[in-house]
Write an enzyme that holds these catalytic residues in place. Structure first.
Site, short mmCIF file in Angstrom:
data_model
loop_
_atom_site.label_atom_id
_atom_site.label_comp_id
_atom_site.label_asym_id
_atom_site.label_seq_id
_atom_site.Cartn_x
_atom_site.Cartn_y
_atom_site.Cartn_z
CE LYS A 172 -20.69 -20.25 48.07
NZ LYS A 172 -19.81 -19.85 46.95
C1 LIG Z 1 -18.58 -20.31 46.55
C2 LIG Z 1 -18.11 -19.86 45.23
C3 LIG Z 1 -17.28 -20.66 44.45
C4 LIG Z 1 -16.74 -21.99 44.92
O1 LIG Z 1 -17.76 -22.96 45.04
P1 LIG Z 1 -17.51 -24.29 45.90
O2 LIG Z 1 -18.82 -24.97 45.95
O3 LIG Z 1 -17.07 -23.81 47.27
O4 LIG Z 1 -16.45 -25.07 45.24
C5 LIG Z 1 -16.93 -20.20 43.19
N1 LIG Z 1 -17.35 -19.00 42.75
C6 LIG Z 1 -18.15 -18.19 43.48
C7 LIG Z 1 -18.54 -16.87 42.93
C8 LIG Z 1 -18.56 -18.59 44.74
O5 LIG Z 1 -19.35 -17.79 45.46
#
Ligand SMILES: *Cc1c(COP(=O)(O)O)cnc(C)c1O
Length: 497
Positions: free
Chosen positions: A113
């Protein structure tokens, strides 16, 4: 380049407006009116650039209402070695020949993120100057754990902004909770919800369109915006690392330009994999997009059958950031695959709301199957994958990345496709240390998250990032926990404080 709404093609706004508003007032998501194409020359020209320079080149295509100086300010502020623990920003590791792991977790909160949320505050404050000059921005976030912390780090003490984060009380890892409840900064607030991630997300969506709350906000000269992946300012930065990775693999001699690269993405809200789809549509030679889910396999079923049905049990898994039953960004994909048919999108998403289910047309079903492969695995398989990868390659994966690895193994066994492949690795393993240690045969009984760090370090000879181990010495600032129905009043209280 202007942006339309997935629920009303007549909407026609600039990127600054799309980014500062987050969600269109018709409830739709902002989408680019056309997808810019990258020539071979353009992609090759990225090979010798830094990550920030690559980002600059890509953003110029999407943020045409930003000046060059504004884009420079954003990319240089975000993608530097102060914020990221590696010069490459998005580092590529090798598992074996032709299988690459794209480590997207070298940012300040150790999850992917950060790739978007380090730059979003820059994009948003520049956008706000152009659109709602003088107004303060209040960010509301629903999080399954990682977004919340990354958004808090991105926005803490950013002038003219405040941020409030809601997370499911029992739906995040100990370390994630620790990271959020110890958050520093004078403009931040964190609140646990007695419910799951979808309750948090629905609550935030409702507040965004709640007339009463909006009127209260106006009194204090403030507007809402979103840092969730429904915001175009979250999605655009994610496109960059797929383009950048392709250029990097060509530069490293791993790929000949034009050679296909499959991409595997552990998926929840469909943001990360949608970014890979955009990169593919822009002309990057990407092959199959492999969508990996945990036991909450609604996307696996959808991609395989064309039926999206949320009338199913919700599971709490060892990969909590993917414990989602409503994948918001799917709406953008369907908008593109229906030839921008806003009428159909309205129909389907109304059905999703009223019946919890919709079925797409045959044309859409077949284009989804051309582009995507989908698979899922349960917690036992996830843990077995962590152990297998560690035993075979001495590489430690987190639980989400392990889901991707397992689904990719199944894909290879089923299709014999040996196209070179990039696995998106979305978190540092220490963020989900209990499950990782357990997967390796460690005994987690009676130990806290900090004893766990020491044990996992000893067992695997890998270092825990300081950002995680140092939460030990930070005071817990946020202890509140409320019902989903009380979210709006909690927001008003925070705003008026
Ligand atoms: C948010 C997240 C995901 C999923 O990503 P999306 O964009 O919501 O599909 C997968 N792994 C981790 C560690 C995340 O923080």
């Amino acid at each position: 380049m202007n942006y339309k709404s997935t629920r009303d093609v007549k909407v026609n706004v600039q990127s600054a407006y799309a980014i500062s508003k987050g969600l269109s007032s018709d409830g739709g998501l902002f989408v680019p009116e056309q997808i810019p194409m990258l020539s071979k020359e353009k992609i090759m020209s990225l090979c010798d650039m830094s990550y920030a320079d690559r980002a600059y080149e890509i953003f110029k295509l999407f943020l045409t209402d930003f000046t060059d100086e504004e884009i420079r300010y954003c990319v240089n502020g975000a993608y530097n070695d102060k914020n990221f623990a590696t010069n490459d920003i998005a580092e590529i590791s090798h598992l074996l020949t032709g299988t690459y792991v794209l480590e997207l977790w070298h940012g300040p909160t150790c999850a992917f993120k950060d790739m978007a949320l380090q730059i979003l505050p820059y994009l948003l404050t520049v956008s706000a100057k152009k659109t709602v000059d003088g107004k303060k921005i209040s960010i509301l976030v629903a999080t399954s754990g990682d977004t919340g912390k990354a958004a808090l780090e991105g926005f803490k003490d950013v002038a003219g902004t405040s941020i409030m984060v809601f997370y499911p009380e029992d739906g995040v890892s100990n370390m994630q909770k620790r990271q959020m409840t110890t958050q520093e900064g004078s403009n931040v607030n964190v609140c646990a919800i007695k419910g799951n991630f979808d309750d948090c997300q629905n609550g935030v969506k409702q507040i965004f369109t709640d007339e009463k709350v909006i009127a209260e906000l106006e009194k204090v000269n403030t507007v809402f915006s979103s840092a969730n992946s429904i915001n175009w300012g979250r999605l655009a930065p994610q496109i960059i690392y797929y383009i950048s990775s392709y250029a990097q693999l060509v530069k490293n001699g791993e790929l000949e330009y034009g050679e296909k690269l499959n991409v595997v993405v552990p998926t929840g809200n469909f943001g990360n994999i949608l970014a890979a789809y955009y990169a593919k549509q822009m002309g990057v030679p990407i092959g199959k997009l492999i969508c990996a889910s945990n036991a909450n396999n609604i996307l696996t079923d959808f991609i395989n059958t064309g039926v999206y049905d949320r009338n199913r049990p919700f599971y709490t898994t060892v990969s909590p950031s993917m414990d989602i039953l409503i994948s918001s960004n799917l709406e953008r994909l369907l908008y593109h695959l229906t030839g921008e048919n806003d009428r159909l999108i309205n129909e389907w998403f109304t059905l999703l709301k009223t019946e919890g289910r919709y079925e797409v047309s045959d044309v859409v079903k077949s284009s989804i199957k051309d582009i995507f492969y989908a698979g899922c695995c349960d917690d036992t398989q996830t843990k077995a994958a962590i152990k297998e990868v560690f035993d075979n390659y001495s590489y430690l994966m987190d639980t989400h990345t392990a889901v991707a690895y397992k689904v990719y193994e199944d894909y290879k066994a089923k299709t014999s496709d040996n196209t070179k492949t990039l696995i998106a690795s979305t978190a540092n393993p220490y963020k989900f240390g209990f499950a990782v240690y357990d997967a390796l045969g460690g005994d987690t009984n009676g130990i806290d998250e900090f004893e766990l760090i020491e044990k996992l370090e000893q067992l695997t000879n890998t270092a825990c990032p300081a950002a995680l181990s140092q939460t030990k010495n930070k005071p817990v600032r946020f202890t509140g926990s409320i019902e989903p129905s009380d979210m709006a009043s909690a927001v008003l209280e925070f705003i008026n404080k």
